[in-house]
Design an enzyme around this catalytic site. Sequence first.
Site, PDB file in Angstrom:
ATOM      1  CG  LEU A   1      43.792  93.165 102.697  1.00 45.23           C
ATOM      2  CD1 LEU A   1      43.554  93.710 101.292  1.00 45.23           C
ATOM      3  CD2 LEU A   1      42.928  91.937 102.939  1.00 45.23           C
ATOM      4  CG  HIS A   2      49.184  88.849 105.996  1.00 44.66           C
ATOM      5  ND1 HIS A   2      48.218  89.127 106.944  1.00 44.66           N
ATOM      6  CD2 HIS A   2      49.731  87.658 106.352  1.00 44.66           C
ATOM      7  CE1 HIS A   2      48.192  88.154 107.846  1.00 44.66           C
ATOM      8  NE2 HIS A   2      49.087  87.241 107.508  1.00 44.66           N
ATOM      9  NE  ARG A   3      45.783  84.825 107.623  1.00 42.09           N
ATOM     10  CZ  ARG A   3      46.360  84.024 108.486  1.00 42.09           C
ATOM     11  NH1 ARG A   3      47.078  83.014 108.050  1.00 42.09           N
ATOM     12  NH2 ARG A   3      46.249  84.237 109.773  1.00 42.09           N
TER      13      ARG A   3
ATOM     14  CG  ASP B   1      44.312  89.005 105.568  1.00 44.98           C
ATOM     15  OD1 ASP B   1      45.137  89.552 106.330  1.00 44.98           O
ATOM     16  OD2 ASP B   1      44.498  88.905 104.336  1.00 44.98           O
TER      17      ASP B   1
END
Length: 373
Positions: free
Chosen positions: A202-204, A278
């Site tokens: 996850l990083h968006r 993501d």
Amino acid sequence: MTQVLCVAGARPNFMKIAPVMAALADTGIAAQLLHTGQHYDAAMSDSFFSDLGIPPPDHHLEVGSGSHAVQTAEVMRRFEPVLDRVQPRAVLVVGDVNSTIACALVAAKRGVRVIHVEAGLRSYDRSMPEEINRVLTDQISDLLFITEKSALANLAREGIDPARVEFVGNVMIDTLYRNLERAVPASRTLGGALPEYAVLTLHRPSNVDDPATLAALLGVVGEISHTLPVVMPLHPRTRGSIEKFGLSDGLDGLHVLPPVGYLEMLGLMRDARLVLTDSGGIQEETTALGVPCLTLRENTERPITLDEGTNTLVGASPDAIRAAFEDVMGGGGKAGRIPEYWDGRAAMRIAHTLQGWLPAVKGVRALSATRAA
């Protein structure tokens, strides 16, 4: 004389630039590598150069972090003197990060030809900074290399002459195939074997910058972990959001890792039952590996991973994620197939095209003869 100045700046760029640099060297095209320093953490930058055998950069801008405007402007400010000193026939940029548009824009304004690798991908979501970078970079590029045929239609709708576009395949997959046998086994990365597991990345901003969205995602992943262990290499941005929003309890029960190198991540994905992400690049890598992927976004700029690959869009809805997870566990998920030209030879096709294209480039265009007032 340097014929091509290649630009990389962030983790996805490194995996794309590695086979390109190797192919240019193999075909005798004189190239230099510039690292903007957009990703400056050793775990997300230096280790990738080592893992992928990328030669040390000839130039390092050491830009570091900042807002999109600050980072883009700083790359532009530091890149122009290098461009003037090297005077390449063309600047080659990859992907869709801030370094991509920044260096392409400077080159175009100085009259230097721009080559864009991984052109034409569109999510049609202008709230994504990467989408703005993609559209603008393609508009000012002279030669555009695409990974899938849908990109050609996207570019045609935006008025790009098809004569400037070449379908060559996916250089990310070149890197994957080249390194698959060197991938670090998951058991070594995890310090012990897991019979089956999922990988989560996850990083968006849309997922990690909103506390309610991030809490919901961690909640449903926590539920999944009761059935299938979840391994999570934790992105620095995501770690910061979790701490800021007081959501550290949401990591309980997950196998949390610090950012991992390319070979470790490749091994984790290869051996996984399922990947939740993501990331755009991971959608492609899981398709090449034949591993089911649940993409935690409402759209994707890589539709071929949905149409032909192993990818399923589920967004951030816990109910949709649960249903897709149950489908994978019950029926195995999408089997998929390898898309056309995802065969490990995309970078060599690029190099062969450049062998014919570069001799026709007679120095810089007239625009660079004078500086703007």
